[in-house]
Design an enzyme around this catalytic site. Structure first.
Site, short mmCIF file in Angstrom:
data_model
loop_
_atom_site.label_atom_id
_atom_site.label_comp_id
_atom_site.label_asym_id
_atom_site.label_seq_id
_atom_site.Cartn_x
_atom_site.Cartn_y
_atom_site.Cartn_z
CG HIS A 41 0.29 -9.83 3.72
ND1 HIS A 41 -0.22 -8.80 2.95
CD2 HIS A 41 -0.52 -9.88 4.81
CE1 HIS A 41 -1.26 -8.27 3.55
NE2 HIS A 41 -1.46 -8.91 4.69
CG ASN B 297 -1.01 -11.83 0.16
OD1 ASN B 297 -0.97 -11.83 1.39
ND2 ASN B 297 -0.58 -10.81 -0.55
CD GLU C 115 1.73 -7.72 -0.01
OE1 GLU C 115 1.39 -8.77 0.54
OE2 GLU C 115 0.92 -6.85 -0.39
C1 GLP Z 1 -3.31 -6.78 6.85
C2 GLP Z 1 -2.09 -6.25 7.63
C3 GLP Z 1 -1.48 -7.31 8.50
C4 GLP Z 1 -2.60 -8.14 9.10
C5 GLP Z 1 -3.17 -8.97 8.00
C6 GLP Z 1 -4.42 -9.75 8.40
O1 GLP Z 1 -3.28 -6.33 5.55
N1 GLP Z 1 -1.08 -5.70 6.79
O2 GLP Z 1 -0.66 -6.74 9.48
O3 GLP Z 1 -2.10 -8.97 10.13
O4 GLP Z 1 -3.43 -8.20 6.83
O5 GLP Z 1 -5.46 -8.90 8.71
P1 GLP Z 1 -6.82 -9.36 9.38
O6 GLP Z 1 -6.48 -9.71 10.79
O7 GLP Z 1 -7.72 -8.17 9.27
O8 GLP Z 1 -7.30 -10.55 8.62
#
Ligand code: GLP
Length: 241
Positions: free
Chosen positions: A138, A136, A143
């Site tokens: 973030h 999304n 968020e």
């Molecule tokens: C997660 C964490 C983030 C992370 C992001 C992407 O929910 N809160 O810190 O960087 O989403 O995660 P991923 O690398 O597993 O796609």
């Protein structure tokens, strides 16, 4: 903000790992914030290999964990604690006092936030911040819709985060709130690297990099940072090429 496009996840991980090792070589007492998650996992392994191969001294580094799921036990393999212990603390041979993670069970999470803010301030700010991007948009648990000018805070997780987050857990897990560094930390960090890889991220990456800079798309804040690099593999970059 610069964009670097690498061939694949492995090359992206090597590039980002090289930046971490280079940072510590140049400034041994660096304050480094790192995200957990699937994207930086391989990078962390490469950093561990390079520490051993190049004999880089990480003994003065302070490592800050970007975020944590509130109420999730550190022994749960979906927790950010678990990631940092297994992918960073032990492999990089850091001492316990070098790694600073949010306590998912803090009696007062707001006090926990102020403690983290104070620690970062006392250390002179973040030298390098390595982040990922959520589906999304973030960063950490900042968020969509949250102000850009927050330091550490507790966030209600949006629907996408609660469902995408299940990928880290063995069993279905109720995820409601996160505790996270804020985007003001990112804006004040001396250098920021955002890593994204894989075709699942193609749309969100394009929106963050080519759409409006807005709090509805937290990762778009990087475009306000003078020393930010977005590292993408070819799959994630397909719509920004
Ligand atoms: C997660 C964490 C983030 C992370 C992001 C992407 O929910 N809160 O810190 O960087 O989403 O995660 P991923 O690398 O597993 O796609």
């Amino acid at each position: 903000m610069k964009i670097e496009i690498l061939d694949d996840h492995e090359t992206l991980s090597q590039q980002a790992a090289g930046r971490i090792v280079g940072q510590v070589r140049a400034q041994p007492a660096s304050v480094i914030c790192c995200a957990s998650g699937d994207t930086p996992r391989r990078m962390c392994r490469i950093v561990a290999d390079e520490i051993a191969r190049q004999h880089v001294d990480f003994g003065r580094v302070a490592l800050i964990g970007l975020d944590e799921w509130l109420g999730i036990d550190p022994s749960n393999e979906g927790s950010c604690h678990y990631f940092f212990r297994n992918e960073v603390l032990h492999p990089w041979k850091l001492r316990e006092d070098q790694i600073h993670l949010f306590d998912a069970f803090a009696h007062d999470p707001l006090v926990e936030c102020r403690k983290m803010d104070q620690l970062i301030r006392e250390r002179g700010g973040l030298d390098l911040m390595i982040v990922g991007i959520g589906m999304n948009g973030h960063i950490g648990f900042n968020e969509p819709g949250q102000p850009f000018d927050l330091y550490s805070h507790v966030a209600d997780l949006d629907k996408t985060t609660r469902s995408v987050g299940q990928k880290y857990f063995k069993e279905k897990t109720v995820l409601t709130q996160g505790i996270t560094l804020g985007l003001q930390h990112l804006l004040e960090a001396k250098e920021v690297i955002l890593m994204a890889s894989g075709s699942a991220k193609v749309d969100v990456v394009a929106r963050a990099l080519t759409g409006p800079v807005t709090e509805q798309m937290p990762a778009s804040v990087l475009r306000r940072h003078a020393n930010a690099t977005v590292m993408l593999d070819k799959e994630a970059a397909a719509r920004v090429l």
